[in-house]
Motif scaffolding. Structure first.
Motif: not given
Length: 402
Positions: A389-397
């Motif tokens: 979880g410390w390495r996950r940013g938003p998914v930009i579509v």
């Protein structure tokens, strides 16, 4: 321009959910922004989400949503009242949401508001206590207490799952300035067993997936959800479920002391003693629930208590969320985000590392979320395939995706 808020789980996202987003734009205008507050890796019925939260959020944005925020696990694994209160507080804190749009069996927002007002009135609690003394379940006692204050027709909304949640939304919306919009639910009823028709229930789709009837189940999902499910399955991240980590859950239950269970029993009626006795001997979670269940408590509440024990969550969620974490967005969603950075009453979190600059409450809440996500990984077919979880940013579509 209106911004419609939708509180959801998308477990999984199906055509009924797509219909609700389309109805929001039909009722409020084609340029309406859609901001979803979505449960993360655990859902309110007391289960692991079938598919990872970032994957479900990406499917939502590819299916009509513009921006997806995460409802932290402390509220996602709460009662209907706590679930609604946490999600509505997040929408209020954005400073952007103008309407809350939700599915409803009755489709009558005015009736839901009347019942919400009755539940918050001074006359409700005495009547509820009087009905509870008769020994019936809490839902039945609550409905009779409301019927004494309003009418049988209004009180009947408390018999229907989506309307019950709608009432909790309306309670949480009081004084917020956000207007409720109830959209009549189409297709299969909530928790229906039937996995057929365009609008099958999420429960039926989950059951079909767990029976390995994938073509049937995925044919009932939104196309983007079906595609993402297949990709997550190929990567070893789906489907997530108790069957992959039941012994880890049981180990946690066996380690807890009676006082630990007492902290989880918010009813203060001795349920924790049944949990403590069952936790030391049960060889399956199903056997554990069979041992502790009573007429008074819905099974979903007991499952939530099991998961709160497994995750080491506090007995009740904090007063309000400490940040607004972004899971996915499209171009219109990033524009909404830009506006929120100026108007939001809570910090907007897009990079996990940024939480280190926030107050202690936010850091503690995010650390709890990361711990819950690490335990969720054990419920996936290949725990090593789930990023930390410390390495996950938003998914930009991007435009044209999906």
């Amino acid at each position: 321009m209106a911004t419609a808020g939708i509180i959801t789980e998308y477990n999984p996202l199906h055509m009924g959910h797509v219909h609700l987003m389309r109805e929001a734009r039909r009722l409020l205008g084609t340029e309406t922004g859609i901001l979803c507050v979505m449960s993360g890796n655990y859902v309110q019925r007391g289960e692991f989400a079938l598919v990872d939260k970032f994957a479900r959020a990406a499917a939502a944005v590819q299916s009509g949503a513009d921006l997806v925020l995460e409802l932290p696990v402390s509220w996602a694994l709460s009662s209907a009242e706590g679930f609604a209160a946490g999600a509505v507080e997040m929408m209020r804190a954005t400073g952007a949401v103008t309407h809350l749009v939700f599915g409803s069996e009755g489709g009558d927002a005015a009736a839901l508001v009347r019942v919400a007002e009755a539940l918050c009135s001074g006359g409700f609690s005495p009547r509820l206590r009087e009905e509870l003394r008769k020994g019936d379940s809490f839902p039945a006692a609550r409905q009779r207490a409301v019927e004494a204050l309003l009418s049988g027709e209004d009180a009947a909304v408390l018999e229907r799952p989506n309307d019950i949640l709608g009432v909790e939304y309306c309670k949480a919306l009081r004084g917020s300035g956000i207007r409720p919009v109830a959209v009549p639910r189409r297709g299969a009823a909530h928790d229906s067993e039937a996995a057929r028709g365009v609008f099958a229930s999420a429960s039926a789709i989950r059951r079909a997936l767990c029976r390995h009837e994938e073509e049937t189940a995925l044919g009932l999902c939104a196309p983007a959800m079906a595609e993402i499910y297949r990709a997550e399955q190929a990567a070893g991240r789906a489907p997530a479920g108790l069957w992959n980590c039941e012994r880890a859950v049981l180990a946690r239950l066996r380690l807890l002391e009676e006082a630990d269970y007492a902290a989880l029993d918010l009813g203060n009626e001795g349920l924790y003693r049944r949990f403590y006795r069952a936790g030391g001997a049960s060889a399956s979670v199903e056997a554990f629930l069979e041992e502790v269940k009573t007429k008074r408590y819905p099974l979903a509440r007991l499952r939530r208590m099991v998961f709160r024990a497994y995750l080491g969550l506090p007995p009740a969620p904090p007063e309000r969320p400490a940040y607004l974490r972004v899971l996915a967005a499209n171009e219109r969603g990033t524009a909404l985000l830009a506006g929120m950075r100026k108007t939001a009453a809570l910090p907007v979190l897009t990079k996990p590392a940024a939480v280190r600059c926030l107050p202690e409450e936010a850091r503690r809440l995010f650390a709890l979320e990361v711990r819950a996500d690490r335990l969720y990984a054990l419920a996936c077919p290949d725990p090593a395939a789930v990023p930390d979880g410390w390495r996950r940013g938003p998914v930009i579509v991007r435009e044209g995706t999906g």
